[in-house]
Motif scaffolding. Structure first.
Motif: not given
Length: 202
Positions: A159-164, A138-157
């Motif tokens: 080779x697949x596009x997902x809503x995370x 996943x190309x997102x920065x998933x560290x808690x400083x940047x992404x935490x509970x309640x966050x939801x974005x469209x990305x890829x995991x």
């Protein structure tokens, strides 16, 4: 004689249920993968500045999130921001009831309410190593400083596009792939989890 009625629906990942259970890892490096099939998903479009948006918020019992990545939750409904005038309503209530209630709230105003429940399925990835598993693809920065509970974005995991969507600090993530890509994503995650079955490195 009338035949008994049965629910003939088969989830997109029913054939992988046993493999997902077998892939689970426990302990400090624990991670589990589960499908949550048949979750109600309703696509909503409305001008957030219009009076109709106020009626929609009243019907949902929660405000519509106004920023990218934000979600709001009240009772059975979680509303995920998809765009400036577009949201995905995730609900534990029946899809027919949710769509009917939202269409009534629009009351003919510009906008749309579409049941898209069959368009995606839901995968839940949870446990101490869940973030590390996702970070493999996943190309997102998933560290808690940047992404935490309640966050939801469209990305890829992988080779697949997902809503995370991250739902809690465990951490627990819900991934919403298109049903036709769910098998590919589930197999990718099962493979990514396999490394955590090995011995911990000091």
């Amino acid at each position: 004689m009338a035949e008994p009625t049965t629910d003939a629906r088969v989830s997109p990942l029913a054939h992988l249920a046993e493999r997902m259970r077998a892939a689970a890892v426990t302990g400090a490096r624990g991670v589990t993968l589960t499908e949550w099939p048949f979750l109600t998903m309703v696509n909503l479009r409305v001008d957030p500045a219009a009076e109709a948006a106020d009626r929609v918020e009243k019907a949902l019992g929660t405000p519509l999130p106004r920023q990218c990545g934000h979600t709001t939750t009240t009772g059975p409904h979680t509303v995920v921001w998809l765009g400036p005038d577009e949201w995905l309503v995730l609900s534990q209530a029946e899809a027919t009831a949710v769509t009917a209630e939202l269409r009534e709230a629009l009351d003919g105003a510009p906008g749309s309410v579409v049941d898209v429940s069959a368009n995606r399925t839901t995968l839940e990835l949870s446990g101490p190593a869940a973030r590390q598993v996702l970070e493999k693809g996943c190309p997102l920065d998933l560290h808690p400083r940047a992404f935490g509970p309640g966050r939801a974005v469209s990305t890829t995991v992988g080779p697949v596009a997902v809503l995370l969507w991250q739902t809690d600090d465990a951490p627990t993530y819900r991934l919403f792939p298109r049903s036709s890509f769910a098998d590919h994503l589930a197999r990718w995650l099962i493979d990514a989890i396999s490394e955590y079955r090995g011995p911990e490195v000091a």
